[in-house]
Scaffold this active site. Structure first.
Site, PDB file in Angstrom:
ATOM      1  N   TYR A 150       0.836  -1.191   0.000  1.00 43.17           N
ATOM      2  CA  TYR A 150       0.000   0.000   0.000  1.00 43.17           C
ATOM      3  C   TYR A 150       0.881   1.255   0.000  1.00 43.17           C
ATOM      4  O   TYR A 150       2.106   1.166  -0.052  1.00 43.17           O
ATOM      5  CB  TYR A 150      -0.970  -0.037   1.174  1.00 43.17           C
ATOM      6  CG  TYR A 150      -1.962  -1.176   1.085  1.00 43.17           C
ATOM      7  CD1 TYR A 150      -2.846  -1.266   0.011  1.00 43.17           C
ATOM      8  CD2 TYR A 150      -1.997  -2.181   2.045  1.00 43.17           C
ATOM      9  CE1 TYR A 150      -3.744  -2.316  -0.089  1.00 43.17           C
ATOM     10  CE2 TYR A 150      -2.893  -3.244   1.948  1.00 43.17           C
ATOM     11  CZ  TYR A 150      -3.763  -3.304   0.877  1.00 43.17           C
ATOM     12  OH  TYR A 150      -4.648  -4.353   0.766  1.00 43.17           O
ATOM     13  N   GLY A 295      -4.618 -13.629  13.000  1.00 46.88           N
ATOM     14  CA  GLY A 295      -5.643 -13.020  12.163  1.00 46.88           C
ATOM     15  C   GLY A 295      -6.692 -14.004  11.719  1.00 46.88           C
ATOM     16  O   GLY A 295      -7.788 -14.086  12.282  1.00 46.88           O
ATOM     17  N   ARG A 296      -6.351 -14.811  10.692  1.00 43.66           N
ATOM     18  CA  ARG A 296      -7.324 -15.774  10.174  1.00 43.66           C
ATOM     19  C   ARG A 296      -7.749 -16.775  11.242  1.00 43.66           C
ATOM     20  O   ARG A 296      -8.872 -17.278  11.221  1.00 43.66           O
ATOM     21  CB  ARG A 296      -6.731 -16.493   8.959  1.00 43.66           C
ATOM     22  CG  ARG A 296      -6.598 -15.605   7.731  1.00 43.66           C
ATOM     23  CD  ARG A 296      -5.854 -16.303   6.611  1.00 43.66           C
ATOM     24  NE  ARG A 296      -4.462 -16.532   6.944  1.00 43.66           N
ATOM     25  CZ  ARG A 296      -3.624 -17.267   6.215  1.00 43.66           C
ATOM     26  NH1 ARG A 296      -4.041 -17.852   5.112  1.00 43.66           N
ATOM     27  NH2 ARG A 296      -2.361 -17.423   6.576  1.00 43.66           N
ATOM     28  N   CYS A 319      -7.913 -22.481  11.879  1.00 42.30           N
ATOM     29  CA  CYS A 319      -7.787 -22.041  10.487  1.00 42.30           C
ATOM     30  C   CYS A 319      -6.950 -23.056   9.725  1.00 42.30           C
ATOM     31  O   CYS A 319      -5.935 -23.553  10.226  1.00 42.30           O
ATOM     32  CB  CYS A 319      -7.098 -20.676  10.457  1.00 42.30           C
ATOM     33  SG  CYS A 319      -6.532 -20.156   8.833  1.00 42.30           S
ATOM     34  N   CYS A 322      -6.782 -22.046   3.992  1.00 42.62           N
ATOM     35  CA  CYS A 322      -7.315 -22.269   2.642  1.00 42.62           C
ATOM     36  C   CYS A 322      -7.498 -20.953   1.894  1.00 42.62           C
ATOM     37  O   CYS A 322      -7.690 -20.939   0.675  1.00 42.62           O
ATOM     38  CB  CYS A 322      -8.643 -23.009   2.712  1.00 42.62           C
ATOM     39  SG  CYS A 322      -9.959 -22.079   3.548  1.00 42.62           S
ATOM     40  N   CYS A 325     -11.251 -16.863   3.051  1.00 48.42           N
ATOM     41  CA  CYS A 325     -11.597 -15.528   3.545  1.00 48.42           C
ATOM     42  C   CYS A 325     -11.138 -14.453   2.571  1.00 48.42           C
ATOM     43  O   CYS A 325     -11.898 -13.539   2.230  1.00 48.42           O
ATOM     44  CB  CYS A 325     -11.009 -15.299   4.935  1.00 48.42           C
ATOM     45  SG  CYS A 325      -9.251 -15.710   5.090  1.00 48.42           S
ATOM     46  N   CYS A 337     -15.751 -17.849   5.479  1.00 53.85           N
ATOM     47  CA  CYS A 337     -14.743 -18.787   5.977  1.00 53.85           C
ATOM     48  C   CYS A 337     -15.219 -20.210   5.707  1.00 53.85           C
ATOM     49  O   CYS A 337     -16.396 -20.522   5.918  1.00 53.85           O
ATOM     50  CB  CYS A 337     -14.537 -18.576   7.479  1.00 53.85           C
ATOM     51  SG  CYS A 337     -13.372 -19.732   8.255  1.00 53.85           S
ATOM     52  N   GLU A 387     -22.607 -43.678   9.056  1.00 54.55           N
ATOM     53  CA  GLU A 387     -21.502 -43.607   8.095  1.00 54.55           C
ATOM     54  C   GLU A 387     -21.103 -45.015   7.683  1.00 54.55           C
ATOM     55  O   GLU A 387     -20.908 -45.881   8.529  1.00 54.55           O
ATOM     56  CB  GLU A 387     -20.302 -42.878   8.734  1.00 54.55           C
ATOM     57  CG  GLU A 387     -19.010 -42.926   7.950  1.00 54.55           C
ATOM     58  CD  GLU A 387     -19.151 -42.397   6.526  1.00 54.55           C
ATOM     59  OE1 GLU A 387     -18.699 -43.103   5.596  1.00 54.55           O
ATOM     60  OE2 GLU A 387     -19.709 -41.286   6.345  1.00 54.55           O
TER      61      GLU A 387
END
Length: 618
Positions: A150, A295-296, A319, A322, A325, A337, A387
């Site tokens: 940035y 963060g994630r 998390c 992947c 997000c 997510c 299952e």
């Protein structure tokens, strides 16, 4: 929690109840501090219509609601101030983006307008105005975003700054803009107010910042009054280092933070693929950082700190890197997510006890079946999960075979823990028939039986040389020697090809489309293709399968036919719903619902989301 875009902001910059609830829940989960996502300091600095803003007094009220909500939950409210510079587009800001130099953003492209000295001076004042508004809104730390390609980062780096005036050239010149911002912010907030600076200490591009140069920059900024530094990495040309995908090691940036910590005398924050509180503790113990940014990980589970403090490590929804997000922001303009379908939907996805307790039969223990089972059980229903295999997880088990996707095992572990915690009765090794259903007499039946591989109708498709994806990933003995052709270059085909190449196979991908990797998240795709090339995987795009022979395949692109020798042919062209039970159950008069791939083959994200919605509604 570091500043991480949610984009849960209205087009005009308005902060709604949804935005406030998003941040309240993050704070309620126990992090010491939450830094609100990047707030634009001027109209031409926004990177999306959904970006948070702080360039006008009218935004103070909404930001104050966020700060108050977070503080009420016991977390220090902080905010990041930001300008996108060249990393935006004329479509977003209705003018050419501004930049230090006439160098366009390598990812967005498009012409830019180099800033004049007067323009720089205006921006410095706008950063100061933004800081004053942040204090008025009730925030207790301000972070200047000097990373990730940035505007401030653009001035710091020779990769993006080729000015020959006082704001370019040597380190002091390139740091001048950031230094003036820091001094202006300090003048506006007072001497006792904490100021953080976020830097991409490694940009991983020619002429980009490295740790040694970053240390010199930070020494100037600390003298100018920076109190704490957040060490990140990457820029607009290397976004994979900003939001690191599964391929990358956990805490992959902590070593850089450690070097900077040794050289400086202020607290250092580290960030990057830290999704485990035990890893966070280890980084502190090793002296690599003073504060850990997750963060994630706090998008996936906002209660991670609280659960860790209580010793409930198995209850943490980790998390899996992947990058759903980030991809959802780029494609949909809002955050989502894969593992946490509540993210961005905090209000509508709140839990409410079931009004009437029902007996719920869930058939299939893949990601969708597991999720709907524990969600329904948490609401008070009597849930029975069936299952046919000996363990739960479905396609997640197969998906976790590749070395880089081992994180999927964490998702399986979390789902298993929830079905245990909320009392779901599991029936493993059980093939369900209409008689099984009649025996258990459920009030509701949920079909989550997934999908089965689809094979193209070509000559020779039933030859022994042809094997399905699951056998290829498990490296079946039917792989023969070491020549394999993977038909289909989508996400699954690429994954199989990489896995086989890492096992020593000579692999060729055949894909009908002009490019491979359709539906792969962009940062993952970039690394994926690089690894395929590094492993010598041959890629034939624009070709389709015509015939399978005993020792290979014939493929064609409309102009020519090509024979590719192979010992094994892996079919990865997609799947079809396994909905064989649906009509029988429907005819028997049961209330029935379908979720996941048995409705339409898509993704684990779709299955988990549908399970979350259905589990809350029955």
């Amino acid at each position: 929690m570091p500043g991480l875009a949610s984009f849960l902001i209205e087009d005009d910059g308005t902060i709604t109840d949804k935005t406030v609830e998003h941040y309240r829940l993050r704070a309620a989960g126990g992090p010491a501090m939450v830094i609100v996502e990047a707030c634009a300091v001027s109209p031409e600095g926004i990177v999306s219509p959904h970006q948070a803003r702080i360039y006008d007094d009218r935004f103070i009220e909404g930001l104050a609601r966020i700060a108050a909500a977070m503080k009420a939950e016991g977390s220090v409210p902080a905010v990041q101030i930001h300008h996108g510079g060249r990393q935006t587009s004329a479509k977003v800001i209705n003018q050419q983006p501004v930049a230090p130099s006439p160098l366009p953003c390598p990812s967005i492209r498009g012409e830019v307008t180099p800033l004049t000295i007067e323009g720089i001076e205006i921006l410095v004042r706008q950063f100061g105005d933004a800081a004053a508004r942040a204090v008025e809104a009730g925030f207790e730390l301000i972070e200047i975003h000097g990373a990730h390609g940035y505007l401030v980062n653009q001035f710091l780096s020779r990769f993006s700054n080729i000015r020959d005036d006082a704001y370019g050239g040597d380190i002091a010149g390139r740091t001048r803009f950031a230094e003036e911002i820091v001094r202006e912010v300090r003048n506006r907030v007072g001497q006792a107010f904490p100021i953080s600076f976020k830097i991409s200490a490694m940009e991983f591009v020619k002429d980009g910042l490295d740790v040694d140069e970053s240390i010199q920059i930070l020494k100037i900024l600390i003298d100018a009054s920076v109190d704490v530094v957040q060490v990140s990495a990457g820029n607009d040309a290397t976004p994979e280092w900003i939001s690191q995908p599964m391929f990358m090691q956990k805490a992959c940036l902590a070593g850089y933070a450690g070097k900077i910590k040794k050289a400086l005398n202020v607290p250092i924050m580290t960030v990057g693929r830290i999704n485990d509180p035990l890893v966070a503790d280890e980084l502190i113990e090793k002296g690599l950082a003073d504060l850990i940014c997750i963060g994630r990980g706090l998008l996936a589970d906002p209660e991670m700190p609280k659960k860790a403090k209580e010793g409930r490590l198995d209850d943490i929804r980790r998390c899996i890197a992947c990058n759903t997000c980030m991809e959802s922001i780029f494609r949909k303009g809002r955050i989502e997510c894969l593992v946490n379908p509540v993210l961005g939907r905090e209000e509508e996805m709140a839990f409410h006890p079931a009004k009437t307790r029902k007996k719920v039969m869930v058939i299939g223990a893949g990601p969708g079946g597991l999720n709907v089972a524990w969600v329904a059980a948490r609401r008070g229903h009597d849930v029975h999960l069936f299952e046919r295999q000996s363990e739960v997880g479905g396609q997640l088990i197969l998906g976790s075979v590749s070395a880089y996707k081992k994180e999927l095992l964490n998702l399986i572990r979390f789902q298993k823990r929830q079905i245990e915690r909320f009392g779901v009765t599991c029936h493993l090794n059980q093939e369900v028939t209409k008689d099984t259903i009649a025996l258990h007499s459920p009030d509701v039946v949920i079909l989550a039986t997934g999908s089965i591989p689809a094979f193209p109708p070509v000559e020779g498709i039933d030859k022994p040389i042809v094997i399905p994806v699951d056998q290829a990933l498990n490296h079946s003995s039917r792989m023969g020697s070491k020549k394999a052709v993977v038909i289909g270059g989508g996400a699954i085909g690429c994954e199989v090809a990489l896995h086989l190449s890492e096992k020593g196979c000579d692999v060729t991908i055949v894909e009908m489309l002009p490019k491979i990797g359709a539906r792969l998240e962009s940062m993952t795709k970039k690394i994926f293709i690089r690894k395929l090339v590094d492993n010598g995987v041959a890629i034939k795009t624009g070709f389709k399968l015509i015939m399978v022979e005993d020792n290979g395949v014939v493929v064609a692109n409309g102009k020519e036919e090509v024979f590719i020798e192979a010992d094994a042919v892996v079919i990865a062209v997609g799947s079809r719903p396994d909905d064989r039970l649906y009509s029988q159950i429907k005819e028997a008069g049961y209330e029935i619902h379908q979720i996941g791939d048995c409705l339409e083959p898509r993704s684990a994200k779709s299955a988990i989301y549908e399970g979350a919605v259905l589990g809350r509604s029955i």
